[in-house]
Design an enzyme around this catalytic site. Structure first.
Site, PDB file in Angstrom:
ATOM      1  N   SER A  75     -11.614  -3.695   6.545  1.00 13.21           N
ATOM      2  CA  SER A  75     -10.173  -3.443   6.485  1.00 13.21           C
ATOM      3  C   SER A  75      -9.707  -2.440   7.527  1.00 13.21           C
ATOM      4  O   SER A  75      -8.520  -2.130   7.582  1.00 13.21           O
ATOM      5  CB  SER A  75      -9.790  -2.950   5.089  1.00 13.21           C
ATOM      6  OG  SER A  75     -10.310  -1.658   4.843  1.00 13.21           O
ATOM      7  N   THR A 105      -7.398  -0.702   3.599  1.00 16.02           N
ATOM      8  CA  THR A 105      -6.857   0.314   4.517  1.00 16.02           C
ATOM      9  C   THR A 105      -7.581   1.602   4.172  1.00 16.02           C
ATOM     10  O   THR A 105      -8.094   1.733   3.065  1.00 16.02           O
ATOM     11  CB  THR A 105      -5.340   0.512   4.257  1.00 16.02           C
ATOM     12  OG1 THR A 105      -4.644  -0.678   4.589  1.00 16.02           O
ATOM     13  CG2 THR A 105      -4.731   1.669   5.025  1.00 16.02           C
ATOM     14  N   THR A 119      -5.834   0.835   9.596  1.00 18.11           N
ATOM     15  CA  THR A 119      -6.070  -0.463   8.953  1.00 18.11           C
ATOM     16  C   THR A 119      -6.101  -1.596   9.972  1.00 18.11           C
ATOM     17  O   THR A 119      -5.497  -1.494  11.042  1.00 18.11           O
ATOM     18  CB  THR A 119      -4.951  -0.751   7.924  1.00 18.11           C
ATOM     19  OG1 THR A 119      -5.274  -1.928   7.176  1.00 18.11           O
ATOM     20  CG2 THR A 119      -3.607  -0.966   8.590  1.00 18.11           C
ATOM     21  N   ARG A 177       2.166  -9.304  12.913  1.00 24.87           N
ATOM     22  CA  ARG A 177       2.590  -8.739  11.623  1.00 24.87           C
ATOM     23  C   ARG A 177       2.272  -7.233  11.602  1.00 24.87           C
ATOM     24  O   ARG A 177       1.189  -6.802  11.977  1.00 24.87           O
ATOM     25  CB  ARG A 177       1.860  -9.441  10.490  1.00 24.87           C
ATOM     26  CG  ARG A 177       2.158  -8.876   9.086  1.00 24.87           C
ATOM     27  CD  ARG A 177       1.124  -7.863   8.647  1.00 24.87           C
ATOM     28  NE  ARG A 177       1.276  -7.471   7.253  1.00 24.87           N
ATOM     29  CZ  ARG A 177       0.576  -6.523   6.665  1.00 24.87           C
ATOM     30  NH1 ARG A 177      -0.339  -5.859   7.347  1.00 24.87           N
ATOM     31  NH2 ARG A 177       0.771  -6.214   5.394  1.00 24.87           N
ATOM     32  N   THR A 179      -2.626   2.219   0.164  1.00 22.11           N
ATOM     33  CA  THR A 179      -3.387   1.027   0.508  1.00 22.11           C
ATOM     34  C   THR A 179      -2.862  -0.076  -0.411  1.00 22.11           C
ATOM     35  O   THR A 179      -2.307   0.205  -1.472  1.00 22.11           O
ATOM     36  CB  THR A 179      -4.905   1.205   0.303  1.00 22.11           C
ATOM     37  OG1 THR A 179      -5.148   1.401  -1.097  1.00 22.11           O
ATOM     38  CG2 THR A 179      -5.435   2.411   1.054  1.00 22.11           C
ATOM     39  N   GLY A 180      -3.051  -1.305  -0.001  1.00 26.61           N
ATOM     40  CA  GLY A 180      -2.563  -2.401  -0.828  1.00 26.61           C
ATOM     41  C   GLY A 180      -1.684  -3.329  -0.016  1.00 26.61           C
ATOM     42  O   GLY A 180      -1.794  -3.414   1.207  1.00 26.61           O
TER      43      GLY A 180
HETATM   44  N1  GLY Z   1      -1.652  -1.665   3.441  1.00 27.96           N
HETATM   45  C1  GLY Z   1      -2.094  -2.225   4.645  1.00 27.96           C
HETATM   46  C2  GLY Z   1      -1.370  -3.397   5.084  1.00 27.96           C
HETATM   47  O1  GLY Z   1      -0.745  -4.084   4.276  1.00 27.96           O
HETATM   48  O2  GLY Z   1      -1.403  -3.696   6.258  1.00 27.96           O
END
Ligand code: GLY
Length: 304
Positions: A45, A160, A178, A188, A211-212
């Site tokens: 990640s 992340t 991340t 993105r 994170t998430g």
């Molecule tokens: N939380 C990291 C992402 O969605 O890129």
């Protein structure tokens, strides 16, 4: 003094702690720790070994913030450099900007002599090929399949690493790095490099990082919401809870709400919160005798 991290930052916390013990700043501590995780190919990640986008390109997002002046530096969709967190710091310290993306971020990285790297490891490439093979036809189908996978494998979709630090002078800093969603749409950008979404700190109150599923934190400014809670007098647990509860008002199905936050106040109190039972976070201070892992407080919607 204290350092706090998402659980995948535990192995790097001793590095951050040593920086603080040696008299270094919170900013140096969180950058040093993020660099360790960015170099770990086992963490899919973050950094080298991170899962790529739909086209098989590893695009990295990172940010760093210092709480005294609330200066912030972020990079997004950066390809080909080993330490995006240090490029983010260069945005903060060397440019009159807050966020630089894509080819512009790569130009800055080259300008400051940042080290290049082959970020796509054979293991990550094999997972990408396998993931695409199992996805519905077409590129948009592959992204939608990842959304479907959120509830079963959130780590795979949106891992992340977060670091928060409070130094001996009472200064706070925060860093997030991340590779974003596995198989994300090229270009993105998630919450991690966006001030207030995935990363925020303010010496007067504290810090938070996420994170998430970054799209949710972008929509609700989750990190800033935590710090706003601290500013209004909530303790770290209550401030984190309020920020995650806000996600449940977005109108998304509950099983698509995947979010974790770590929070630290200016007195060194800390908490980890999550929508996923069983998730943990890590911390280290003078009294802990080493890095500690703690269970996060689980926040779920109230049953109707
Ligand atoms: N939380 C990291 C992402 O969605 O890129």
């Amino acid at each position: 003094m204290i350092v706090v991290a998402s659980a995948n930052g535990a192995e790097a916390l001793e590095v951050a702690w040593t920086v603080l013990e040696d008299g270094g700043s919170a900013l140096d501590a969180v950058e040093a720790a993020a660099r360790v995780v960015e170099d770990d190919p086992r963490d899919h990640s973050v950094g080298t070994g991170g899962y790529p986008n739909l086209l098989g390109q590893v695009e990295l997002d990172a940010s760093i913030m210092e709480g005294t002046t609330r200066r912030f530096g972020g990079v997004a969709a950066l390809q080909g450099f080993r330490h995006p967190i240090s490029v983010a710091r260069a945005v903060m310290e060397r440019l009159p900007h807050v966020l630089v993306v894509g080819a512009g971020a790569a130009s800055l990285a080259a300008e400051i002599g940042a080290e290049t790297a082959e970020l796509l490891t054979p293991e990550a490439e094999a997972a990408w090929r396998d993931g695409l093979a199992r996805s519905p036809a077409g590129l948009t189908g592959a992204v939608l399949a990842q959304v479907q996978a959120l509830s079963t494998n959130p780590e795979h979709v949106a891992g992340t690493v977060d670091f928060l630090a409070l130094d001996r002078d009472g200064h706070i800093a925060s860093a997030v790095s991340t590779s974003g969603w596995a198989w994300k749409w090229p270009g993105r950008v998630g919450d991690s490099p966006i001030p207030g979404a995935g990363n925020y700190c303010d010496d007067r109150f504290g810090a938070a990082a996420c994170t998430g599923f970054g799209e949710l934190a972008l929509r609700t400014q989750t990190a800033r919401t935590v710090v706003n809670g601290l500013a209004s007098g909530l303790d770290v647990a209550a401030a984190g809870r309020a920020a995650l509860e806000d996600l449940f008002a977005l109108g998304e199905p509950a099983d698509r709400i995947v979010m974790n936050t770590v929070a630290l106040d200016r007195n060194g109190n800390h908490a980890g919160l999550t929508t996923e039972p069983g998730a943990r976070y890590a911390w280290r201070d003078e009294s802990s005798g080493g890095v500690q892992l703690a269970t996060r407080i689980v926040v779920r919607p109230d049953p109707a």
